[in-house]
Design a protein around this motif. Structure first.
Motif: not given
Length: 441
Positions: A161-167, A205-206, A212-213
């Protein structure tokens, strides 16, 4: 210690060869590179440093600029860090091949061969997000191909989930990843039990990052979207039928067609014609803000596509989709000071690009073969996972943008090689250590 080195000799050899090659390239090139897209990243970093977003016009998402911000906007340091990312990415590739039961020696040579592809070195010198995206994609696919669909571990899902959100914060285009991953999880045996799963964590998270963005962007430019470029990119897809839009959008269509025809006659990249509509101030009488202009481009594109959907699909396939399978060369944007070094690099780069084009052709041929096997056997193998990601990206990028589409293939080119290797492993057993596929259960 000695035994540890012997047990991991291929990883250490990979690090040694790549470190040596990148250091040589770093000192011979001795500069950073910037493309037209680099301006927006640099501008965003300046806003981060000043903690002032009053001039933000919605040009970029924060994922990659924040990385540059953490490096104090030192562009040569960015180049060094991106070269380190390249080495880490290569180690992940090597370990991915091992997880797929390909022998150490073959895995090493194939990884080294592809890691020495000069386009990787080129991108590492640029203030562009491609190297970071390649690393993130390689981590995600490494996890997925390491029996991810068998695992029911919360920590793995949180990491994913963290990796996908960053990507997604690096490039919102990858928003489809969580949906594709979950679809692959369900596709073997769809059931309510599977649908209500710990793997739903990958959406949290994604979704939070994306919405949010978009809320932040709406606050700054007035539109709920990840960047202001969406409408402009969609308008690029109307290039070859721009004049067929509704009459109410003639104030966009007429200059668009004018610039398109001029650029085609001059042998220029006509995908940038819509940018000239903005640059020529053709909408200045009605709209002055960049975000308002691109929003109108989006309205024009949606109306034009809706009334010419056949043309949209035809040109998306015959241009945008086909361009994905070409080889994009970023070298023309670079500034080599040493002519001798430039000549050597140019020759090697030309040969490598031909080899990559052949690889893509072979991959496409194998895609039809494996799709037939999937329809016949209904087995979701590692190959089908890779095909799903690569072809989903190829189709979706074709539907949302026209122009330099081959760049969208960059994060997937090594995994096209993986598919070819798995085919040889399956058919000839020359790289196999054990059984060659797994099925989702």
């Amino acid at each position: 210690m000695k035994q540890h080195i012997l047990n991991n000799k291929y990883i250490y050899l990979l690090i040694f060869y790549l470190f040596t090659a990148k250091i040589i390239f770093y000192f011979e090139y001795n500069s950073f590179s910037e493309a037209p897209d680099s301006w927006a990243f640099n501008h965003f970093v300046t806003e981060l440093i000043n903690d002032n977003f009053n001039d933000y016009v919605g040009e970029r998402t924060p994922g990659y600029p924040y990385l540059i911000y953490l490096l104090n906007h030192d562009k040569m340091l960015v180049v060094l860090v991106q070269m380190l990312m390249g080495i880490i990415t290569s180690i992940l590739w090597f370990k991915t091949l091992l997880n797929l039961k390909i022998s150490e020696k073959i895995s090493f040579y194939c990884t080294l061969f592809f890691a020495l592809y000069l386009q990787h070195f080129f991108y590492e010198t640029f203030i562009l997000a491609e190297t970071f995206m390649l690393l993130l994609n390689s981590i995600i696919l490494y996890i997925l191909l390491n029996n991810y669909f068998y695992k029911r571990q919360i920590i793995v899902e949180i990491c994913m989930s963290v990796l996908l959100a960053i990507l997604i914060l690096v490039k919102p285009f990858f928003l489809f990843y969580p949906f594709l991953i979950f679809a692959l999880y369900l596709i073997k045996n769809p059931s309510l039990k599977k649908a209500i799963s710990v793997k739903l964590i990958i959406f949290i998270l994604p979704a939070y990052a994306y919405f949010s963005w978009c809320s932040f962007v709406e606050e700054k430019i007035g539109y709920f979207e990840p960047t202001a470029y969406f409408g402009l990119n969609l308008a690029q897809n109307c290039l070859f039928f721009a004049e067929k839009g509704p009459k109410e959008y003639d104030y966009i269509a007429k200059p668009y067609v004018k610039y398109r025809d001029e650029m085609l006659r001059n042998g220029e990249d006509a995908s940038m014609a819509v940018w000239k509509v903005w640059g020529g101030q053709h909408l200045a009488s009605k709209y002055t803000k960049f975000a308002d202009v691109t929003h109108q481009f989006g309205n024009y594109a949606k109306a034009t596509i809706a009334s010419n959907f056949g043309d949209y699909l035809y040109y998306s396939i015959t241009h945008s989709w086909f361009d994905f399978w070409k080889v994009f060369d970023v070298k023309p944007y670079m500034n080599f000071k040493d002519n001798a070094f430039n000549s050597v690099v140019s020759v090697i780069n030309a040969i490598q690009m031909v080899l990559l084009f052949i690889l893509k052709f072979v991959f496409l041929f194998l895609s039809f073969y494996y799709t037939f096997l999937f329809i016949k056997n209904k087995k979701v193998t590692n190959v089908m996972i890779l095909l799903a990601f690569i072809h989903a990206a190829a189709i979706l990028q074709a539907l949302v943008v026209y122009g330099t589409n081959a760049k969208y293939a960059f994060p997937y080119e090594f995994f096209m090689l993986v598919v070819v290797l798995l085919f040889f492993k399956e058919k000839f057993n020359w790289t196999s250590k054990a059984s060659n596929t797994f099925e989702l259960e």
